[in-house]
Scaffold this active site. Structure first.
Site, mmCIF file in Angstrom:
data_model
loop_
_atom_site.group_PDB
_atom_site.id
_atom_site.type_symbol
_atom_site.label_atom_id
_atom_site.label_comp_id
_atom_site.label_asym_id
_atom_site.label_seq_id
_atom_site.Cartn_x
_atom_site.Cartn_y
_atom_site.Cartn_z
ATOM 1 N N ASP A 199 0.672 -1.110 -0.018
ATOM 2 C CA ASP A 199 -0.128 0.054 0.063
ATOM 3 C C ASP A 199 0.835 1.083 -0.069
ATOM 4 O OD1 ASP A 199 -2.870 1.620 0.454
ATOM 5 O OD2 ASP A 199 -1.222 2.192 2.218
ATOM 6 N N TYR A 253 3.288 10.188 -0.822
ATOM 7 C CA TYR A 253 4.387 9.665 0.067
ATOM 8 C C TYR A 253 5.503 10.106 -0.464
ATOM 9 C CZ TYR A 253 0.797 6.851 2.527
ATOM 10 O OH TYR A 253 -0.198 6.521 3.406
#
Length: 327
Positions: free
Chosen positions: A51, A56
């Site tokens: 995931d 990010y």
């Protein structure tokens, strides 16, 4: 490693999977070498589900996963998330243009033609009352850009509303020894609709590793430093929203009930797996040894009724009043 069905997707995924936030950013510095070694260790341990999210490390996590996948022959399912690139969260921001742009960026970062699973990344609550947004996702599935879609939520109420939409395949929600409310109503409803559940923040940002104390420090670019009171995003994302000093006292009580030879991380993850509604837990990691320790939790026997009751007592005594009605 053991495997569980992910809702109606047809996929069997590792019950301990891998969350790739830490290798992307906001958890302190992680070198490319360490990040790739950590990803390889996860798959070596049997993980087949990763995931990540487009934000990010501003795409770094996705790009690292693409680089790593070139060296693996195994089938690895990758889920990403979209929506947090908005400068300010609004339902209007989840437009066809924006969603298409975010998905195209992730397709490039992941070096793929189709994304396995895209999750709306903790959108505003009002979005769950706007079916046109989910129609856009349906169109992206039809266009072959994504195979399935789901949501990542902050609150139980959002999760319950999300699964009213028939093509929502998964819900990612914070669930751990310090965040028990999802098990009260949502789990049963998700099971009825065969919706997969991904337990995020399973170790409460590391609190449930048992490795922190009042003198622990965190890097300036680590959210456990800069978001401890919700300065940058929802405080529930950091230490599961629990007051740090209070959580340390609860951690010590959990330590006192650990079975012989079991680390606190393993115990906390095995606790999550005691709930049949869970498809997987997605702990992160910045080093291979962390991932190996986490994955071995899947090898443990079921926790005793006494252990489960003890965790509940600790939650009721220290944690419930702080978080239970909030998320």
């Amino acid at each position: 490693m053991n495997f569980r069905k992910l809702g109606r997707t047809g996929w069997d995924i590792s019950e301990i999977s891998f969350g790739a936030w830490a290798i992307g950013g906001e958890w302190g510095k992680v070198s490319e070498q360490d990040a790739l070694a950590t990803l390889h260790e996860a798959v070596d341990c049997g993980v087949n589900f990763i995931d990540t999210a487009d934000v990010y490390g501003d795409g770094r996590s996705e790009r690292l996963i693409a680089q790593f996948r070139k060296d693996r022959k195994e089938k690895i399912i990758v889920a990403t998330k979209a929506g947090r690139r908005l400068p300010q969260q609004s339902v209007e921001g989840y437009s066809r243009q924006n969603l298409s742009s975010w998905i195209n960026d992730s397709l490039r970062n992941l070096a793929t033609d189709t994304i396995d699973l895209v999750q709306l990344h903790c959108p505003p609550t009002d979005l769950y009352y706007r079916p046109e947004v989910f129609s856009i996702l349906d169109d992206l599935v039809t266009a072959g850009k994504i195979r399935h879609y789901g949501v990542s939520v902050e609150r139980v109420e959002e999760a319950l509303k999300a699964i009213e939409f028939p093509n929502v395949q998964t819900v990612q929600i914070i669930f751990n020894c310090f965040r028990m409310r999802p098990a009260e109503l949502f789990f049963a409803q998700a099971q009825k609709k065969q919706v997969g559940i991904l337990a995020r923040v399973p170790l409460a940002s590391g609190l449930l590793t048992g490795k922190f104390n009042r003198n622990s420090t965190f890097a300036a670019d680590d959210h456990r430093n800069f978001n401890r009171h919700g300065e940058a995003f929802d405080v529930g994302e950091t230490f599961a929203g629990v007051d740090y000093d209070t959580a340390l006292k609860a951690v010590e009580e959990i330590r006192s009930i650990l079975p012989a030879g079991v680390t606190m991380s393993q115990f906390a993850l095995r606790w999550i797996l005691m709930f049949d509604a869970i498809s997987c837990a997605i702990p992160g990691g910045k080093r291979p040894q962390q991932v190996s320790e986490n994955c071995h939790s899947a090898d443990l026997p079921p926790l005793s009724q006494e252990s489960m009751a003890a965790v509940r007592r600790i939650y009721d005594g220290w944690i419930r009043a702080l978080v239970h009605g909030r998320w």
